[in-house]
Structure formats: structure tokens, C-alpha cells
Design a protein around this motif. Sequence first.
Motif, PDB file in Angstrom:
ATOM      1  N   ASP A  72       0.864  -1.168   0.000  1.00 44.71           N
ATOM      2  CA  ASP A  72       0.000   0.000   0.000  1.00 44.71           C
ATOM      3  C   ASP A  72       0.901   1.219   0.000  1.00 44.71           C
ATOM      4  O   ASP A  72       2.123   1.102   0.064  1.00 44.71           O
ATOM      5  N   ILE A  73       0.292   2.371  -0.047  1.00 49.01           N
ATOM      6  CA  ILE A  73       1.072   3.599  -0.076  1.00 49.01           C
ATOM      7  C   ILE A  73       1.907   3.698   1.191  1.00 49.01           C
ATOM      8  O   ILE A  73       1.386   3.673   2.305  1.00 49.01           O
ATOM      9  N   GLY A  74       3.245   3.749   1.009  1.00 51.75           N
ATOM     10  CA  GLY A  74       4.143   3.890   2.148  1.00 51.75           C
ATOM     11  C   GLY A  74       4.267   2.656   3.013  1.00 51.75           C
ATOM     12  O   GLY A  74       4.782   2.734   4.122  1.00 51.75           O
ATOM     13  N   LYS A  75       3.826   1.492   2.528  1.00 61.34           N
ATOM     14  CA  LYS A  75       3.890   0.278   3.354  1.00 61.34           C
ATOM     15  C   LYS A  75       4.588  -0.829   2.587  1.00 61.34           C
ATOM     16  O   LYS A  75       4.011  -1.450   1.699  1.00 61.34           O
ATOM     17  N   PHE A  76       5.844  -1.062   2.941  1.00 61.91           N
ATOM     18  CA  PHE A  76       6.597  -2.165   2.367  1.00 61.91           C
ATOM     19  C   PHE A  76       6.201  -3.444   3.098  1.00 61.91           C
ATOM     20  O   PHE A  76       5.801  -3.412   4.264  1.00 61.91           O
ATOM     21  N   PRO A  77       6.303  -4.618   2.446  1.00 61.56           N
ATOM     22  CA  PRO A  77       5.824  -5.843   3.084  1.00 61.56           C
ATOM     23  C   PRO A  77       6.528  -6.224   4.371  1.00 61.56           C
ATOM     24  O   PRO A  77       5.982  -6.957   5.176  1.00 61.56           O
ATOM     25  N   ASP A  78       7.756  -5.758   4.591  1.00 61.44           N
ATOM     26  CA  ASP A  78       8.497  -6.139   5.785  1.00 61.44           C
ATOM     27  C   ASP A  78       9.116  -4.904   6.414  1.00 61.44           C
ATOM     28  O   ASP A  78       9.252  -3.853   5.773  1.00 61.44           O
ATOM     29  N   SER A  79       9.539  -5.033   7.672  1.00 56.80           N
ATOM     30  CA  SER A  79      10.072  -3.893   8.403  1.00 56.80           C
ATOM     31  C   SER A  79      11.535  -3.627   8.102  1.00 56.80           C
ATOM     32  O   SER A  79      12.107  -2.659   8.594  1.00 56.80           O
ATOM     33  N   ASN A  80      12.163  -4.471   7.294  1.00 56.65           N
ATOM     34  CA  ASN A  80      13.580  -4.336   6.967  1.00 56.65           C
ATOM     35  C   ASN A  80      13.769  -4.755   5.510  1.00 56.65           C
ATOM     36  O   ASN A  80      13.225  -5.771   5.072  1.00 56.65           O
ATOM     37  N   LEU A  81      14.529  -3.953   4.748  1.00 53.21           N
ATOM     38  CA  LEU A  81      14.682  -4.225   3.318  1.00 53.21           C
ATOM     39  C   LEU A  81      15.313  -5.579   3.058  1.00 53.21           C
ATOM     40  O   LEU A  81      14.854  -6.347   2.209  1.00 53.21           O
ATOM     41  N   ALA A  82      16.388  -5.889   3.785  1.00 50.09           N
ATOM     42  CA  ALA A  82      17.065  -7.162   3.569  1.00 50.09           C
ATOM     43  C   ALA A  82      16.155  -8.328   3.930  1.00 50.09           C
ATOM     44  O   ALA A  82      16.149  -9.366   3.247  1.00 50.09           O
ATOM     45  N   GLU A  83      15.365  -8.168   4.997  1.00 48.96           N
ATOM     46  CA  GLU A  83      14.462  -9.242   5.404  1.00 48.96           C
ATOM     47  C   GLU A  83      13.361  -9.468   4.376  1.00 48.96           C
ATOM     48  O   GLU A  83      12.868 -10.585   4.221  1.00 48.96           O
ATOM     49  N   SER A  84      12.950  -8.418   3.658  1.00 50.92           N
ATOM     50  CA  SER A  84      11.956  -8.584   2.593  1.00 50.92           C
ATOM     51  C   SER A  84      12.456  -9.534   1.518  1.00 50.92           C
ATOM     52  O   SER A  84      11.698 -10.335   0.970  1.00 50.92           O
ATOM     53  N   MET A  85      13.745  -9.448   1.207  1.00 55.79           N
ATOM     54  CA  MET A  85      14.286 -10.216   0.084  1.00 55.79           C
ATOM     55  C   MET A  85      14.466 -11.693   0.397  1.00 55.79           C
ATOM     56  O   MET A  85      14.769 -12.479  -0.501  1.00 55.79           O
ATOM     57  N   GLN A  86      14.280 -12.088   1.662  1.00 56.97           N
ATOM     58  CA  GLN A  86      14.369 -13.510   1.990  1.00 56.97           C
ATOM     59  C   GLN A  86      13.330 -14.332   1.234  1.00 56.97           C
ATOM     60  O   GLN A  86      13.512 -15.533   1.039  1.00 56.97           O
ATOM     61  N   ARG A  87      12.216 -13.710   0.852  1.00 58.16           N
ATOM     62  CA  ARG A  87      11.159 -14.446   0.150  1.00 58.16           C
ATOM     63  C   ARG A  87      11.489 -14.693  -1.311  1.00 58.16           C
ATOM     64  O   ARG A  87      10.752 -15.385  -2.014  1.00 58.16           O
ATOM     65  N   ILE A  88      12.585 -14.114  -1.794  1.00 57.49           N
ATOM     66  CA  ILE A  88      12.989 -14.301  -3.186  1.00 57.49           C
ATOM     67  C   ILE A  88      13.867 -15.548  -3.291  1.00 57.49           C
ATOM     68  O   ILE A  88      14.791 -15.726  -2.495  1.00 57.49           O
ATOM     69  N   PRO A  89      13.603 -16.423  -4.243  1.00 58.32           N
ATOM     70  CA  PRO A  89      14.437 -17.632  -4.387  1.00 58.32           C
ATOM     71  C   PRO A  89      15.904 -17.274  -4.559  1.00 58.32           C
ATOM     72  O   PRO A  89      16.259 -16.358  -5.310  1.00 58.32           O
ATOM     73  N   GLY A  90      16.775 -17.992  -3.844  1.00 58.37           N
ATOM     74  CA  GLY A  90      18.208 -17.795  -3.978  1.00 58.37           C
ATOM     75  C   GLY A  90      18.783 -16.695  -3.142  1.00 58.37           C
ATOM     76  O   GLY A  90      20.004 -16.513  -3.109  1.00 58.37           O
ATOM     77  N   VAL A  91      17.948 -15.931  -2.418  1.00 60.90           N
ATOM     78  CA  VAL A  91      18.429 -14.824  -1.597  1.00 60.90           C
ATOM     79  C   VAL A  91      18.448 -15.261  -0.137  1.00 60.90           C
ATOM     80  O   VAL A  91      17.445 -15.748   0.394  1.00 60.90           O
ATOM     81  N   THR A  92      19.597 -15.110   0.508  1.00 57.82           N
ATOM     82  CA  THR A  92      19.725 -15.411   1.932  1.00 57.82           C
ATOM     83  C   THR A  92      20.202 -14.169   2.661  1.00 57.82           C
ATOM     84  O   THR A  92      20.842 -13.288   2.085  1.00 57.82           O
ATOM     85  N   LEU A  93      19.884 -14.130   3.938  1.00 58.35           N
ATOM     86  CA  LEU A  93      20.082 -12.936   4.743  1.00 58.35           C
ATOM     87  C   LEU A  93      21.232 -13.118   5.718  1.00 58.35           C
ATOM     88  O   LEU A  93      21.383 -14.165   6.332  1.00 58.35           O
ATOM     89  N   SER A  94      22.057 -12.077   5.851  1.00 54.02           N
ATOM     90  CA  SER A  94      23.070 -12.021   6.908  1.00 54.02           C
ATOM     91  C   SER A  94      22.616 -10.985   7.924  1.00 54.02           C
ATOM     92  O   SER A  94      22.337  -9.838   7.572  1.00 54.02           O
ATOM     93  N   ARG A  95      22.518 -11.412   9.184  1.00 55.08           N
ATOM     94  CA  ARG A  95      22.043 -10.521  10.229  1.00 55.08           C
ATOM     95  C   ARG A  95      23.223  -9.899  10.970  1.00 55.08           C
ATOM     96  O   ARG A  95      24.288 -10.489  11.069  1.00 55.08           O
ATOM     97  N   GLY A  96      22.996  -8.713  11.487  1.00 57.10           N
ATOM     98  CA  GLY A  96      24.017  -8.021  12.252  1.00 57.10           C
ATOM     99  C   GLY A  96      23.631  -7.925  13.707  1.00 57.10           C
ATOM    100  O   GLY A  96      22.869  -8.743  14.233  1.00 57.10           O
ATOM    101  N   ASP A  97      24.135  -6.911  14.389  1.00 55.55           N
ATOM    102  CA  ASP A  97      23.854  -6.725  15.807  1.00 55.55           C
ATOM    103  C   ASP A  97      22.351  -6.604  16.045  1.00 55.55           C
ATOM    104  O   ASP A  97      21.635  -5.950  15.287  1.00 55.55           O
ATOM    105  N   GLY A  98      21.890  -7.238  17.113  1.00 56.39           N
ATOM    106  CA  GLY A  98      20.477  -7.203  17.434  1.00 56.39           C
ATOM    107  C   GLY A  98      19.622  -8.082  16.550  1.00 56.39           C
ATOM    108  O   GLY A  98      18.403  -8.059  16.658  1.00 56.39           O
ATOM    109  N   GLY A  99      20.262  -8.869  15.671  1.00 53.36           N
ATOM    110  CA  GLY A  99      19.509  -9.769  14.808  1.00 53.36           C
ATOM    111  C   GLY A  99      18.870  -9.098  13.625  1.00 53.36           C
ATOM    112  O   GLY A  99      18.096  -9.736  12.883  1.00 53.36           O
TER     113      GLY A  99
END
Length: 990
Positions: A72-99
Motif C-alpha cells: 500500500d502507499i508507504g507500506k513495504f511488506p516487511d520492516s527491513n529491506l534485507a528481510e523482505s528479500m528472503q522471500r525471493i528464491p536464492g536470496v539469503t540474509l546475513s544478520r548483524g547486531d540485534g539480529g
Amino acid sequence: MSNRRSVVSAAVTAALLSSAYVIPLAASAAETDQQDTQLEEIVVTGFRGSLNTALAEKRAETAAIDVIAAEDIGKFPDSNLAESMQRIPGVTLSRGDGGEGRNISVRGLGPLFTRVRINGMEAAAQSGSSDIYGAGNSGRSFDFNVFPTEIFSQLAVRKTPSANVEEGSLGATVDLKAPHPFDFEQDRVFTLTGRGVFNTISEDVDPRASMLFSQKLFDNTFGVLASAAFQKRNIREVGYSAVDILSANTNANNIGTNAAPILLPYCTPIGWTATAPSPVPGSRGATDTNCSSRTARSSNLDAFNTVYNLRRESAPNTPGSGAFLPRLPRYVNSEQDTERTGGTLSLQWKPNENTDIALDGLLSRYQVERRDNYILGLSFGRNLTNSGQPMVSVQDISFDRNGSVEYAVFDGVDVRSEGLVDQFVSTFEQANLTFEHRFNDKFKISGLAGRSNSIWDGPMRLQTFLDAIDTPNFTLDFRGGRETPLIGFGIDVNDPGSFEYAPTPDGNQTVLGGFSTQGKPSRNVTQIANFDLAGEWQATDQIALTLGGQYRENDFHARNSNLVPSQVPVQALPNGVTVADISTRITDLDDLFGAGAPASWVAVDSKKWRDVFNFGDMDFCGVECGAGQSQILEKVTSGFFQFSFDSGSDWRFPVRGDVGVRYVKTDQTAIGHIPVAAPAGAPYPTVGQRNQVDREYSDTLPSLNVVVDLTPDLLARFSAAKVMSRPELGNLTPTATITATTRTGTVNNPFLDPIRAKTADLSLEWYFRPGSLLSVAYFYKDIETYIQRITSPVVYTELGLPDALLAGTPASPTDVFNVSRLENTDGGPLKGFELNAQLQLDMLPGIWSHFGVLANYTRVESEIEYILTSSGGVVTSSTTADLVGLSKNSASGTLFYDDGVFSIRTTGTYRDKYIRGIPASAGSDLQGNGDTFYLDAAASWNFNDYLTLILEAQNLTEERNTLFIDSVREDTLFQTDIGRTYTLGATIKF
């Protein structure tokens, strides 16, 4: 406290998970009353609508692209850009401080191999981190956590290249797009969103807010859009860290000679006759019965022999080489105060359908103060020079069959309470002008001109510590298969009287507390200027020719500071000031983490310490006293030709695609400063000597993308290309550095060539229903060249660095350092496949038609020969393993419900273990990250056309991230708990 936390967690979790059933049942009753045979136009919005938009864009592209669009307007599906991309095939996430999600890997290729563009322009984003995560990013990897998600409307991950897309990626090119006024049908758009964020570890409620305003003017030919976002967080992370795992011989005392060493890992017990005793009586307070003036020699010969007789296969004649123990076993408490702000401003002019000109500005600011505290055993990371491991007495010890310590009791261990306050601000600024004008049906031009600044400013990274010397009865207990040990410190760590803060009495042989500024203040600046121009000629209905060029400058500057040498020595506490006056307490780890952590321990209060010692008045120096200063300037000139084709329906199997070639020339200037002995009369003992290296290289990069419509719903894709990825910026600086505490050194290499590869991709995509997809993809990359650090032992005096660099450190000029030099080496193959499913279950009756499923699985394999050690330029040991950062298996699954009014989804993401670094310390082949599974959920309810309520949850399973060392032993290096996070909010549309 734990009961209250668990009740809150359980209640919110139950509400999220049960709402998927409660709300649809209510909807079912309404649907039953309304079911008839009438047909009406349905406009799909929300999460389902964002999926449909993304799928339509994926299908239309000739390259392999996956898209995530705003719900929706101003609403991305996830609260973090990198975490959004986890739903894409072949994309894995590296977490930093605080997870929090920080970087991504694509198809097994780590963050270095992923390029990011913002509004069509290459971007850099860097931020700080704790030591375990590298202490900060000063390279090409993109830190997505610098940006709030609300200022973007779409991201796309391009996995196959085209000639008209800039070079530099082996993994993927990620495009982040901010919204434009003409993205919306409405003439005016105004939304406000507010959220409260609660975490079960920090137990704070933090604010998060955003807004977007867009207005079209002048008969809908001109538009202006502004967005802003703000988030404040208090994050707490608790756990355990070993820092490293060392074999017992690493810091052993050599009572022989360098040519004929006699290594004794610990203080020899009474009754030891195989060699002379260690420490030698008469030195360091040692006698025939004492290891030091405060520690008696053990009478347990069996315990000492257990360590002495363990030998690893690669060092069969070295006592203790097969006994592995934590270097600095410690409990960890990390707290962060963060503020993340961002905004965009877009001016767009579309006087007609042939002209589109946009001026975009974007600003993001990520401000952090992180406070890390540790309570630890220090002696195992020191040699005899600093009264370390050789002065420790072994009372009892046992190991498992792989040589990992299971249980140990020591006397004479130094215990430290260490604190680190790290402050940094990451600022990103970008302005760019894009235009496209179609002169007629045959010809159009497009272009971009822009500039960005990425600034990582680190005003302070202050380490302070208290020490307790020669404590008795220090214990480590891994028994029962524990991943983290129960640590007993042998003293009351909650009593300020147990610790000291005072100058060293014997030239740093005994350390009684102190501080370090760790190269701060520092400042890294990456400036990028970009100019693109391209023209496209539609030769026929089926053929288009595009010719374009680009000029780009990447200018990276890094500057560090040192405390002036006269202010480095530790000063005594002022009269009347005690340890209690400069300390605070770290509490609740026994409840939050468990694992034997103390309920409370004494730690330096950094602010009190700074006030007592007037830290604000201390003086710092730069290159004039040997501190680091470097620059990497890349001037990149490129041109491309691309031939696009689309047979349309004229062929039995319609074919479309592009083929082209891109030529790239890179002019590189690398400047660094190497610390050398200062000339007579200079104010400081060392000075930075400027070293500059200029070079150039070029690449010719062909690419091909072909799409064949086998049926109206089934298409096949094929792609082939040559690609390249430039070396990390920090690796190109012509400098050499050392870390005295670990006796390691690094020599960089400005002559490194890029990593180059040939790639091929083949996929089938079946769009069997609107909004649904089943696909399979195979990919292969022949990585021709790679970059490795080749390590060899070197005596410090042979490095050509001044002895003054070791002043005030545990090392001496005669110590042997493990020095790594960067070199280009052979690469190896990488191959894998992806399975992807997006199922809209709208063919089902009733409420079930509002459900949907997303699922993907990726399998990747690679083969790289890593050089572990060398001597005199000759490889002495090597191993074959996967690429650093590659997880063999990764998967993601989402179950969602979306009826246009109520939406809920639950997403689980799995990442297999992967290598974080290779080689590791002696006796260990690698450092790795354990496998992880994170479960998140989100729900929204459109109360009416103007109000939407939001509920989100992250890490519902309270997953802990675990780092380990050695592929066989898998000894735990680091494990922390970040808790669960819940968010409640609302969006108002005007």
C-alpha cells in the motif's frame, strides 16, 4: 521478570496465529449471505496485490528478475529491506547486531558480489558493528539496515545481466526505487503511519512513524512527492562469545630455543620431570612450588599430561596442539540505542506521454550508540610476556574425542570486566536527474545524472576494562553436550572490590585495568558521481537497437585517529576515587540468557570514566603519528551496444530477448599510509608514509537473454554472460597493519584483479493461473579468478614496521606474527537450482479463496581451493570448500490470507550453515555460521477506507544465531538471544 515476559510473548503470539482463523470465519458468514451469481470488477490490493504486481513485472522482463512491491502507499511488506528479500528464491540474509537484517547473499555469492542501485544509480551504504561482525563495513558490501523501508516503493533483484546494466555483480543487481507522483492514480495522496515496537529482551516500547504526501499540479503535468520516516529503537542482545578457539600450544612457553623449541602450554605441576619447570623458578615470581607469587603449582600431573599429550595430526610433535579451548570465554551483554530517519523528495514532469523527467532527492541517517559488556577469562589469550596462559595452573581437565574441552578447573586466571561504547552515524545523501523522451515511434533517448555521498562517521569506540589478577578456581563446563559453557570466575564478580584499575606495575607484564580508543575518531566517505546516456532505435516492430555510455567516479576516503602517545598509558584513579565510583552493574543475564551467566557483574560506567579522566580533553592525531589514512579512486568509463528482439505472434513459439556487449575501462588510484619510524625531532615516534599506486584494467562483457513462450502460460528463459566484481575497497589500499593482541598482520594489495566469471542460467516458468507461478531454474558460474588471504608466519622485525607500534601491547618485536597477504588465485565452479511456487488459491470456495502460499527452495554447490598456510611463497597446506558466505540449502515459505479487508501471513525462512572465514586459527579449518530458522508474522485490518490497523511479529521461535569454528569440532564462537519483537500500529489516509 521472565514470567511476565513469557506471558506477554505468548499472548501476542497467540493473537497473531489465531487471527488467521477467527477473522476468516467472520468473513465466511458475510460471504455466505452475499453469494450470488453477480459478477463485478475486482481490484486486488494489499499483500495479494503486491504479489500480483511483482509477478507481472517478472513475466514481462527478458532477464531473470524478482520484484517485491509495496502493499500500500508507504507500506513495504516487511520492516527491513534485507528481510523482505528472503522471500525471493536464492536470496539469503546475513544478520548483524540485534539480529537485524544487514546484507544479502544471492545464489551463494556474498554481499561483496551484489551491487545496489537507488533510483537507477549505484549506491554505497556502510555502518559499524560489533567485533564479531567485523567491527564495521568499509568495503563495497551494502548495509540495508541504514535505510527505513517506508521511503521505498519497490525493489527488484536482477540475477542475470544485460549489456545496458552496469557491471560489477557476480550475484545480483538490486534496484531500490522510491515512489514518484505519477505512480499513483489519485491527484493527491496523504498518509500517516505510526507504530509501537516491543522486544522481549529490551522490554521497551519504541516509536516508529512515517508519512507520504503527493500532489499533481498544472493539469496533471507536474507532480511533487515527499516522504519521511523515523524509527527509534532500544535493542538488547545477550549471550556468549569465545572470540576464538585456540590450541593449547598457541600461547605456550618456549623454554627451549626457536630452532629446538620446548613448548609447555601451562604452568608445570609439582612432580613434572620431563623437562625443566615452567615458568622457570626465579622469573615472574615463580618458584619450585608456585606458578607466580599468587598461584601455587598444581599437584595433578594427570591434568597437565592430558593437555600435553593431545596432538593434532598436522602438529604431532607439538605438545597441546590437539587440545582446543576458548581464547576469551565470556558472557556478552550488548545494548543499542538507534535512530533511523529518512526522507525523499521527488519532482516529476510529464507534459505528455512522450516525456518524463524526474528530479529525486533521498536522505537517510542511521545513528547508533552500542554498549557492549563482557565478563571473561583473559589469560588463555596471552603468552608469558603478559603473565598469561603459561602461568595458569591446571587442576582438572577433560576433552571430547575431537579435542574440544569439556570441563576444566584452573588457578591463576586473570578475569576481566570489559566494556565498549561505540558511537557512529551513517548518512546517505543522493540527488539524481533522470529523463526519457520519445521523439517518435522509432527513437527515444534516456539519461541519468546524479551524485551520492555515503558517510560513516565514528566519533568514539572506547574500550574500558577492570582486571582481577590470578583468580583461583576458574571453571569451564561444556558437559552434557552444551553449546555454550557454564563459566565460574572464582571471585565475586558483583563486588567492585574484586577488581583493580591502576597503571601496570611492570611494563605491561601485569595489566590492572585500562582503556583503548581503537582507532577512533574515524570517518569513511564514499562519493559516487554518475552520468548515463542511451539512445534506442526501434528498427522494426520486432527489433530495437540501443547504444549507450556511462561515466562513473567512485571516490572512497578513510581516516582514522590515534590517541597521542603521551596519553596512552593508564593513569591511576584520582585520590578518593575508587572502582565503585566509576562502575555500574550489568544485570539479568541469568534470566535472559541462562547458561550459568551471573545475575549481575561490575562494569566500568563509560560516562563516569570519561568524566573522571577528562576524556573530552584528550588529544588525537592522524597520519602525522602513523594513524591510518587511505583513498581509493575509481574512474569507470563504459559503453554498450544492445540488440533487443521480439518475434511477437509471428512465430509458432514467440521469442524475445536481448544480446549485447559492454566494454568497461577502470582507472584506479590507491593511496595508503604505512607507519614508519619518524625522523629525529618529530613530535611522535611514528609517522604515516604516503604510498600511491596507479593502474588501469579493462573488461569486455557480452551478455544474452532469451525468453521463449512455449505455450501462452509456459515460458523458458536462457541467459549467458561474462561478469566481473571488483575487489573490496579496503583490500586495495597499499598498507600493512598488525593486531598486537592476536599477533596477526595484514598486507593489502592494490594490484588485485577483479573476480571474473562466466555464467549460464536456464529456467522454466508456468503461469498457470492469474497471480500464480511454478518455476524451476538452473544456474552455473565458472568463477575464473578469486581473491584470498594467504597466511604465513613472520617475525615482527621482518615486516619493516616500527617497534613503536607495539608500545603498550602484549607483543614484542621478536614475536612471530601470522601475516596474511592478499593474492589473486584460481576460482572454481558454482552451480545450483531454484524451485519457486506462488499459489493464489482463489479457485477454492468461500473463505478458502482468499488464501495463498509462497514457497521456494535453493540448492547451491561450489568448489574453491583455499590456501591455508604458506612459507617462503610455497603453499604448505590447502583445502577445498564452498565459497565464503554460501549456504548449500535455503528455503522460505509463506502462508497468507487476504480478502481485501483483513490480511495475515506467516513466513518461515531457513538458511543452512555457511563459512564466514577461511582459514581460521591454527588447528581449525574455518569459521562458520550455524543454520537458522526464523518465523515471522504480520496482519492488517482495513477498518475503513481511511484507517488500517497493523500487527507484526518477528522471530516467534526466538531463534539464536550461533557462530562456530572448525567443520569437524564446530566449537561455539558466539551465540546470542535477540528475543521476539512485536509491532502494533495504524495507517491513516487522508
